[in-house]
Design a protein around this motif. Sequence first.
Motif, PDB file in Angstrom:
ATOM      1  N   ARG A  31      22.071 -22.429  23.509  1.00 41.90           N
ATOM      2  CA  ARG A  31      22.825 -22.341  24.683  1.00 41.90           C
ATOM      3  C   ARG A  31      21.859 -22.447  26.078  1.00 41.90           C
ATOM      4  N   ALA A  32      22.487 -22.915  26.904  1.00 35.34           N
ATOM      5  CA  ALA A  32      21.787 -22.876  28.291  1.00 35.34           C
ATOM      6  C   ALA A  32      21.413 -21.697  28.665  1.00 35.34           C
ATOM      7  N   VAL A  33      20.157 -21.744  29.372  1.00 29.36           N
ATOM      8  CA  VAL A  33      19.842 -20.380  30.148  1.00 29.36           C
ATOM      9  C   VAL A  33      20.471 -20.501  31.534  1.00 29.36           C
ATOM     10  N   THR A  34      21.037 -19.460  31.683  1.00 29.14           N
ATOM     11  CA  THR A  34      21.788 -19.608  33.145  1.00 29.14           C
ATOM     12  C   THR A  34      21.413 -18.280  34.019  1.00 29.14           C
ATOM     13  N   ASN A  35      20.146 -18.498  34.703  1.00 28.99           N
ATOM     14  CA  ASN A  35      20.143 -17.561  35.750  1.00 28.99           C
ATOM     15  C   ASN A  35      20.631 -17.955  37.146  1.00 28.99           C
ATOM     16  N   ASN A  36      21.730 -17.479  37.448  1.00 29.10           N
ATOM     17  CA  ASN A  36      22.443 -18.092  38.666  1.00 29.10           C
ATOM     18  C   ASN A  36      21.783 -17.600  40.084  1.00 29.10           C
ATOM     19  N   TYR A  37      21.019 -18.440  40.627  1.00 25.89           N
ATOM     20  CA  TYR A  37      20.523 -18.108  41.845  1.00 25.89           C
ATOM     21  C   TYR A  37      21.437 -18.721  42.975  1.00 25.89           C
ATOM     22  N   LYS A  38      22.164 -17.990  43.603  1.00 21.66           N
ATOM     23  CA  LYS A  38      22.815 -18.631  44.636  1.00 21.66           C
ATOM     24  C   LYS A  38      21.983 -18.513  45.927  1.00 21.66           C
TER      25      LYS A  38
END
Length: 174
Positions: A69-76
């Motif tokens: 599964r994709a690594v999602t570190n959402n940096y907005k």
Amino acid sequence: MLFYVLTVISFLFIADEAGSSSNGALSLEGKVAHRVDCRPVGGENYMKLKKLQVLDAMTPMRTTMQLHRAVTNNYKPVSNHANNLEVERRKKEDGKRSRADPEKVQEMLFSAFEKHQYYNIKDLVEITKQPIQYLKEVLKEIATYNLKAPHKNTWELKPEYRHYKGGETPMEQS
């Protein structure tokens, strides 16, 4: 029977103070009396060790992995970071630097130079809260700018202003 004479000779470079090497000294260290050839015992343990060394050398240093599964570190994205806001707030508090009376600026400089003999222009700007160009004009009258090694790019009071008492300059005393 063929007999070889082996000797150990060393050549020593002699460097002078300027760093250039001059002719060195050639010296005889000794003679080789016995020649020895070393070979490992060709046993099972040695062959296992060599096989492990070869396999270890063949494995790549970096390998690729498939992620489940994709690594999602959402940096907005942020338009203004907290650090930038703090700097802007500080600038607004300080306001635009205005020129003070030259005598008042000189008093601030004299009190600063009582603590330390040499100052960087940035430190003097922080102490006096004056614009850089105006501060340089005032400093040219009472201080000298060092351009050489030990205190490079610093300001120092001129000799006639160094030994004053109570904030009075020698010019005011006479």
